[in-house]
Design a protein around this motif. Sequence first.
Motif, short mmCIF file in Angstrom:
data_model
loop_
_atom_site.label_atom_id
_atom_site.label_comp_id
_atom_site.label_asym_id
_atom_site.label_seq_id
_atom_site.Cartn_x
_atom_site.Cartn_y
_atom_site.Cartn_z
N LEU B 30 -5.07 -35.02 2.15
CA LEU B 30 -6.08 -35.52 1.21
C LEU B 30 -6.40 -36.99 1.43
O LEU B 30 -7.53 -37.41 1.23
N VAL B 31 -5.38 -37.80 1.83
CA VAL B 31 -5.65 -39.22 2.06
C VAL B 31 -6.53 -39.38 3.29
O VAL B 31 -7.48 -40.16 3.30
N LYS B 33 -8.66 -37.33 4.41
CA LYS B 33 -10.02 -36.94 4.04
C LYS B 33 -10.77 -38.14 3.46
O LYS B 33 -11.94 -38.37 3.77
N ILE B 34 -10.08 -38.91 2.61
CA ILE B 34 -10.73 -40.06 1.99
C ILE B 34 -11.03 -41.13 3.03
O ILE B 34 -12.09 -41.76 2.99
N ALA B 87 -15.41 -47.70 -5.67
CA ALA B 87 -15.07 -46.93 -6.87
C ALA B 87 -14.71 -45.50 -6.49
O ALA B 87 -13.72 -44.94 -6.99
N THR B 88 -15.48 -44.91 -5.58
CA THR B 88 -15.20 -43.54 -5.15
C THR B 88 -13.83 -43.45 -4.50
O THR B 88 -13.04 -42.54 -4.79
N LEU B 91 -11.05 -43.78 -7.08
CA LEU B 91 -10.91 -42.56 -7.87
C LEU B 91 -10.29 -41.45 -7.04
O LEU B 91 -9.40 -40.72 -7.51
N GLY B 92 -10.73 -41.34 -5.80
CA GLY B 92 -10.19 -40.30 -4.91
C GLY B 92 -8.70 -40.48 -4.71
O GLY B 92 -7.92 -39.52 -4.78
N LEU B 95 -6.78 -39.62 -7.86
CA LEU B 95 -6.65 -38.16 -7.99
C LEU B 95 -5.56 -37.64 -7.05
O LEU B 95 -4.80 -36.76 -7.41
N THR B 96 -5.52 -38.24 -5.83
CA THR B 96 -4.50 -37.80 -4.87
C THR B 96 -3.10 -38.04 -5.43
O THR B 96 -2.21 -37.19 -5.29
N ARG B 98 -2.23 -38.11 -8.58
CA ARG B 98 -1.98 -37.11 -9.62
C ARG B 98 -1.71 -35.74 -9.00
O ARG B 98 -0.88 -34.98 -9.50
N ILE B 99 -2.44 -35.43 -7.91
CA ILE B 99 -2.22 -34.13 -7.25
C ILE B 99 -0.82 -34.07 -6.67
O ILE B 99 -0.12 -33.06 -6.80
N ALA B 102 1.52 -33.32 -9.44
CA ALA B 102 1.40 -31.98 -10.01
C ALA B 102 1.83 -30.89 -9.03
O ALA B 102 2.43 -29.89 -9.42
N PHE B 103 1.50 -31.06 -7.75
CA PHE B 103 1.77 -30.00 -6.77
C PHE B 103 2.92 -30.34 -5.83
O PHE B 103 3.41 -29.48 -5.13
N ASP B 108 -3.84 -30.08 1.93
CA ASP B 108 -4.82 -29.18 1.32
C ASP B 108 -4.44 -27.71 1.45
O ASP B 108 -4.54 -26.94 0.51
#
Lengths: 493, 133
Positions: B30-31, B33-34, B87-88, B91-92, B95-96, B98-99, B102-103, B108
């Motif tokens: 995910l990182v 990807k950003i 900002a994007t 935020l991305g 979220l990563t 937090r993901i 959580a996971f 991915d």
Amino acid sequence: MIASQLPILQVIVPLIAAPLVLLLRRSGAAWALTLLVTWSMFAIALVLLAQVMDGGVLYYRIGGWAAPWGIEYRLDQVGALVLVIVSGIGSVVIAYARASVEREIDSERIYLFYCMYLLCLTGLLGIAITGDVFNLFVFLEISSLSSYVLIALGRNRRALTAAYRYLIMGTIGATFYIIGVGLMYMQTGTLNIDDLATLIPAVADSRTIHAALAFLTVGICLKLALFPLHMWLPNAYAFAPSVVTAFLAATATKVAVYILIRIVFTVFGGVDVFAVVPLVQEALMGLALIGVFAASSVAIYQNDIKRMLAYSSVAQIGYIILGISLASSTGLTGGIIHLFNHALMKCTLFLAMGAVFMQAGGVSIRHMQGIGKTMPWTMAAFVIGGLSLIGVPLTVGFISKWYLILGVLEKGMWPVAGLVVLGSLLAVIYIWRVIEAAYFKDPSNDTITEAPLSMLAPMWVMALASVYFGIDATRTLDIATSAAQTLLGGGAP
Amino acid sequence: MELITGLFNYWVVVFLMMIGFYMVISHHNLVKKIVGLNIFQVSVFVFYISMSKIKGATAPILADGIEVYSNPLPHVLILTAIVVGVATTALGLALTVRIKDAFGSIEDDEIEAMEIEECVAEDVDANGKEASP
């Protein structure tokens, strides 16, 4: 004095209220302020709509700087209608939000929800009112960024990945959009929508403008979730808090459709886009129809009702795009009126699901069993919304389908008209599954009670509106027809 | 030759854009990807900035002996776009984080496997209860 400043207030007030909510922190006060702001925005939007219907296109120069140099706000019929949709749905949803949000979002984060809600509202209203393509991009990103946060507030951990995927797809869409804007700027040297409309016809044959149109279309279609670019939508709607789903489903994709309309019919108003650029019309129409069938068929197999409705949203977007791709007065009227009508019915349905989620603890088909007996009012609103989605006469869904079919028949495309009707039959199947579970199965849990009045009232406002505008559609049709005519008239008032 | 030297900056833009886009699509991390998304956006910034640059021109400040000025508008637009990009990204990445909490993963494909498992469990739950009311 104030009257002439109304267009800017649509953006400024929620933008200023958002940090104020952040300072207030207490959830009750935050809610009250948000309610006050959204309701006054709705009132202003109605006034603006009346002004535009009487006097034609409205212009507002920010800071008094004249058009191509300063940023200009520009409001025509379709823009004013979108303002009314966004602020109207916003006001209804916020009235409903208080009870639902307390249940679904951690109490220390509630004020953040209201802050993001206001920012999202700012962005969506800004898109509808701005007359500058780059300003539009900024508002698009304000609304998108806040909606990623709103979605991530969902309790289920899958809300996080849904928000992340939406962020990736949404950013790619927005970046495609600025590539398109950049290419147009290279050829014309302006960002003002009216200015672009007058300058583009002279350069419309260049490869640069064709590329710009391609980037703009693909970018916007990502945002409006046209099949097959809809992959972010179902999970985002399924796992977001119920209030957020109801708000976004009724506004976010509609506003994206508005951007497409604005680009195709105003910015490229002087060029007959569908005739000059090959394959655009066929591609849009084809994807719209495939979208209707693919998404409706998938919806039939969903156990999670929120996700089922999300897929149905993708299908409904297909109908709207079908209307736009006809590029005739009737077809465009059908598309625009479906913007409004679909917002009403989807809002009703998702609000009903929010109430079920709150009282029954979930929205899978299992939770729906016997809900018709334990929550009769909620389920009755759901049935009205569902009938409207199918397109039964006396509901708003019928009006929009009627105009879409008329538009299709005008062009002599009989098979397409058949497909529209067939698509509605698929809606019958997935709505029936819910109704069967709710009314013909025994409740698995008798302790479930009806939702509180603060949630029922907004839900019923939406449900009754979708019946009212289905019976007496003259007003909405007037607006949609005059919007379509203004748009097809090349953007000139 | 003209095709390469004359349009050099556009080639750079296209090259960067495709690298970024490919990273977003192909990487599971995910990182990463950003990071790809950032390269993709930066290519557009370069496109805007190079579009307004004129050879031998200077900043648009009136001064004696200067005839040619670059267009400042795209530069200003890109300042705004950079802010949006920051900002994007923020935020991305948030979220990563937090993901990851959580996971327990930021891959991915692993997350998707977990999600499908959850979905299947829910479906079995829904159907099982349906069969025995």
